[in-house]
Scaffold this motif. Structure first.
Motif, PDB file in Angstrom:
ATOM      1  N   SER A 110      83.337  88.360 -60.838  1.00 49.73           N
ATOM      2  CA  SER A 110      84.724  87.584 -61.028  1.00 49.73           C
ATOM      3  C   SER A 110      85.652  88.701 -60.836  1.00 49.73           C
ATOM      4  O   SER A 110      85.475  89.752 -60.415  1.00 49.73           O
ATOM      5  N   ARG A 111      87.303  88.528 -60.990  1.00 53.87           N
ATOM      6  CA  ARG A 111      88.158  89.289 -60.759  1.00 53.87           C
ATOM      7  C   ARG A 111      88.420  90.183 -62.157  1.00 53.87           C
ATOM      8  O   ARG A 111      89.451  90.889 -62.114  1.00 53.87           O
ATOM      9  N   ASN A 112      87.558  89.837 -63.170  1.00 55.31           N
ATOM     10  CA  ASN A 112      87.953  90.649 -64.173  1.00 55.31           C
ATOM     11  C   ASN A 112      87.380  92.024 -64.252  1.00 55.31           C
ATOM     12  O   ASN A 112      86.548  92.375 -63.322  1.00 55.31           O
ATOM     13  N   PRO A 113      88.081  92.899 -64.938  1.00 52.75           N
ATOM     14  CA  PRO A 113      87.802  94.227 -64.869  1.00 52.75           C
ATOM     15  C   PRO A 113      86.245  94.794 -65.026  1.00 52.75           C
ATOM     16  O   PRO A 113      85.830  95.670 -64.420  1.00 52.75           O
ATOM     17  N   HIS A 114      85.518  93.811 -65.973  1.00 51.89           N
ATOM     18  CA  HIS A 114      84.191  94.232 -66.238  1.00 51.89           C
ATOM     19  C   HIS A 114      83.218  93.599 -65.134  1.00 51.89           C
ATOM     20  O   HIS A 114      82.161  93.903 -64.829  1.00 51.89           O
ATOM     21  N   ASN A 173      81.850  87.104 -64.922  1.00 51.72           N
ATOM     22  CA  ASN A 173      82.100  85.993 -66.168  1.00 51.72           C
ATOM     23  C   ASN A 173      80.508  85.420 -66.297  1.00 51.72           C
ATOM     24  O   ASN A 173      79.766  85.564 -65.425  1.00 51.72           O
ATOM     25  N   ASP A 226      88.372  78.507 -60.954  1.00 48.95           N
ATOM     26  CA  ASP A 226      88.626  79.503 -62.124  1.00 48.95           C
ATOM     27  C   ASP A 226      87.344  80.159 -62.390  1.00 48.95           C
ATOM     28  O   ASP A 226      87.442  81.259 -63.264  1.00 48.95           O
ATOM     29  N   SER A 243      87.524  83.737 -61.638  1.00 52.71           N
ATOM     30  CA  SER A 243      88.987  84.218 -61.869  1.00 52.71           C
ATOM     31  C   SER A 243      88.971  85.206 -63.122  1.00 52.71           C
ATOM     32  O   SER A 243      88.020  85.187 -63.846  1.00 52.71           O
ATOM     33  N   ASP A 244      90.255  85.623 -63.390  1.00 50.12           N
ATOM     34  CA  ASP A 244      90.460  86.632 -64.424  1.00 50.12           C
ATOM     35  C   ASP A 244      91.030  85.944 -65.626  1.00 50.12           C
ATOM     36  O   ASP A 244      91.580  86.649 -66.380  1.00 50.12           O
ATOM     37  N   LYS A 245      91.059  84.696 -65.674  1.00 50.71           N
ATOM     38  CA  LYS A 245      91.643  83.921 -66.693  1.00 50.71           C
ATOM     39  C   LYS A 245      90.565  83.552 -67.683  1.00 50.71           C
ATOM     40  O   LYS A 245      90.884  82.990 -68.770  1.00 50.71           O
ATOM     41  N   ASP A 293      86.283  84.518 -69.623  1.00 48.08           N
ATOM     42  CA  ASP A 293      85.271  85.157 -69.508  1.00 48.08           C
ATOM     43  C   ASP A 293      83.997  84.395 -69.598  1.00 48.08           C
ATOM     44  O   ASP A 293      82.857  84.790 -69.090  1.00 48.08           O
TER      45      ASP A 293
END
Length: 367
Positions: free
Chosen positions: A147-151, A154, A234, A237-239, A241
């Protein structure tokens, strides 16, 4: 064999030991042992209980110096094939490596089991031998999705344990998924969403709308944030987790994502080998291409986690090579170190009210 008096795993199971089914994968025990070598090379503390045909495993392990003194081999003569029916394995599979590997968790010898074997058989054996956590109706399989999340990932569940899920099951998935994200990804307060055909609250099946209200009402007790409905786009996505869905939808989404990743990789190889100029461009972009390949490589996130059981089971892809097995073992290690099973039990208890103080004491408090 009666399953009415299954013993739960002992709390004192050593967290540095991983139980591994060596015989279940498409590539055979050689690939599994090669994966253990990769994992052991990067982690000097890890130890293994390896289940399968002793003569074959002893030959493979003895050739690897890094595994010396770190592998205990448990002889298991039979193999659960990919074509085997779960019910048949349940009735006649006591001598299989899969059964033996799960029983090491059941008996408190290891906190986590890893297997590349038949998913249906592994799930059924895990449910019967380990038993479900109190309050869990349907165990789920959770996967990590790039995903685009910092970690970087997801969590999505269920991705194939059960094709059905009502609103109460989806609430349990939200609680289990948030606990997995908290312990596996280090997120203090994960964001949870329900996969739906649209983000509007009036869209979707009746059970999704009911689950929306149940999950929203459980945010405080579950220590997560609820973002409502999310769509297929999504998932990476980063919206959000944690993405909650039924096993049918989740499995279709997972297989579609894996197939798309392979297709993109094939297209890139074709594009950069089409002409002499494109081959030069590929050389100039080699570092970036390697970085992209690593990021979308499904082997890096290999390992679906069975949630809702008295013990943790990591299901590796049947076609896993050494890299894939090592990734599954790494995930198993991280969950073992966090005391994940006990923490998950505490979190599931919130489905019927506040977490009991005695459960908090056992779990050491949910992170």
């Amino acid at each position: 064999m009666s399953t009415q008096h299954c013993q739960e795993p002992r709390a004192e199971a050593p967290r540095n030991v991983i139980s591994v089914d060596a015989m279940g994968g498409d590539r055979g025990p050689a690939a599994v042992v090669a994966g253990l070598v990769k994992a052991a090379t990067k982690n000097s503390e890890i130890r293994f209980i390896l289940h399968g045909r002793r003569n074959e495993l002893e030959q493979l392990v003895s050739r690897r110096k890094v595994l010396a003194g770190r592998v205990e081999i448990r002889d298991a003569a039979d193999i659960v094939t990919m074509e085997a029916k779960p019910s048949q394995v349940m009735r006649h599979g006591q001598a299989t490596s899969m059964w033996s590997a799960i029983d090491s968790v059941r008996n408190g010898e290891a906190p986590v089991c890893v297997s590349c074997g038949n998913t249906g058989a592994l799930m059924l054996l895990s449910i019967v031998r380990l038993r479900k956590l109190p309050g869990v109706n349907r165990p789920a399989i959770a996967c990590l999705w790039p995903s685009r999340n910092p970690h970087g990932f997801n969590v999505m569940l269920d991705v194939g344990a059960d094709v059905r899920a009502d609103e109460h099951d989806l609430l349990q998935y939200a609680l289990m998924g948030s606990s997995y994200a908290r312990n596996g990804l280090g997120l203090n307060r994960p964001r949870v969403g329900i996969l739906n055909v649209g983000t509007e609250e009036n869209k979707g099946r009746a059970e999704l709308k009911a689950a929306h209200d149940l999950i929203e009402a459980s945010c405080a007790a579950g220590q997560f944030d609820f973002v409502g409905f999310v769509e297929g786009g999504d998932i990476p996505s980063d919206k959000v987790d944690v993405i909650v869905t039924d096993g049918f939808t989740g499995n279709v989404a997972l297989k579609t994502g894996e197939g798309t990743a392979r297709l993109v990789g094939d297209f890139l190889r074709e594009a950069f080998s089409a002409t002499p100029l494109s081959r030069v461009a590929a050389l100039l972009a080699l570092t970036s291409l390697r970085r992209l390949k690593k990021r979308i490589d499904p082997r890096r996130v290999n390992g679906g986690v069975f949630l809702g059981l008295n013990g943790t089971v990591v299901k590796s892809h049947g076609s896993s090579d050494a890299t894939g097995v090592a990734a599954a073992v790494k995930l198993a290690w991280e969950l073992a170190q966090s005391g994940f099973t006990e923490r998950l039990a505490a979190r599931v208890a919130t489905a019927s009210g506040p977490v009991p103080e005695m459960v908090k004491d056992v779990a050491g408090g949910e992170r």
